[in-house]
Design a protein around this motif. Structure first.
Motif: not given
Ligand code: TA6
Length: 260
Positions: A49, A68-69, A138, A140, A180, A209, A211
């Motif tokens: 993270r 996810a991702h 992504h 941060y 988001d 994006i 977030w």
């Molecule tokens: O980029 C934003 C996002 O897609 C949000 O929907 C949010 O859930 C975030 O990424 C983080 O995703 P993760 O799978 O790293 O918890």
């Protein structure tokens, strides 16, 4: 076992992990630009993270419940070039990636540190048929005052957000609540205004994006009470901007981060 690479330039330094080809920390002009969660898990299996994870070959939730991702952020990449201020990492398909995404590919990330941090991301299609993918860098960003943060450059761009009507963005993006939002056809550059500014340039990345989960972040194990400390301003090609790549061809895109 993942390895950490330290880059240095006359203007600063950066740390990059081979796990996920993830930039973990960047200091330029005396400022730490990125946020890395103090609760991040560094076990070479879980997504880390903070910093700049690479979401690839899909962005967000997968319709069939796959991670996810995508998988790029949870694989150890190969280091193929290392100089004092630059490195290149590579991810090639193998039996595990093929089981999740049945395509032959090579993805590369070159990270160059000067007075900016530049990320060049490429994907080659090594298959005999076209494939499509989406991705995002992504990022941060560390912020001092989330309630005063503004992202400029997106005024008038179509803003898509679950639970909200898709409408053109009116003015700067602020984050008074959980945000988001995906912006289609986002222009260059975007600027993140906090107590200082960061300029985000990119090339061939149509999507942006923004977030931050607000209070909901408190219940995420690796964010917890630290949710006000960051804003993600990401560039990539997601949704309608997903890339269709012909066999034997390459997609190349770039994102660059400059302290203001
Ligand atoms: O980029 C934003 C996002 O897609 C949000 O929907 C949010 O859930 C975030 O990424 C983080 O995703 P993760 O799978 O790293 O918890």
């Amino acid at each position: 076992m993942a390895k950490q690479i330290e880059l240095v330039s006359a203007s600063g330094r950066a740390s990059v992990s081979t796990f996920g080809a993830q930039v973990l920390d960047v200091e330029l002009a005396g400022r730490r630009l990125l946020w890395l969660s103090p609760l991040a898990v560094h076990d070479d299996r879980s997504a880390v993270r903070g910093g700049i994870p690479i979401c690839f070959p899909w962005f967000g939730k997968h319709p069939d419940g796959l991670p996810a991702h995508g998988f790029a952020r949870t694989r150890t990449w190969s280091l193929t070039d290392q100089q004092a201020d630059r490195c290149t990492l590579e991810l090639r398909d193998d039996a595990e990636t093929y089981a999740l995404w049945p395509h032959h590919f090579v993805a590369r990330l070159t990270i160059t540190l000067t007075d900016t941090l530049q990320l060049t991301f490429s994907v080659d299609n090594l298959d005999h048929a076209p494939f499509n993918f989406s991705y995002a860098l992504h990022s941060y960003f560390a912020v001092d005052a989330l309630d005063r943060v503004r992202v400029t450059g997106l005024d008038g761009r179509l803003r898509r957000e679950v639970g909200h009507v898709t409408t053109p963005q009116a003015g700067d993006v602020t984050l008074p609540r959980a945000t988001d939002a995906i912006f289609e056809q986002a222009p260059e550059p975007l600027v993140l205004h906090d107590t200082a500014t960061v300029r985000i340039d990119s090339a061939h990345m149509a999507s942006a994006i923004v977030w931050n989960p607000a209070e909901a972040g408190a219940s995420v194990a690796d964010i917890g009470p630290h949710w006000p400390e960051f804003v993600c301003v990401e560039r990539g090609n997601v949704g309608g901007a997903a890339v269709v790549l012909q066999p034997g061809t390459q997609h190349v895109a770039m994102m660059q981060i400059t302290p203001g």
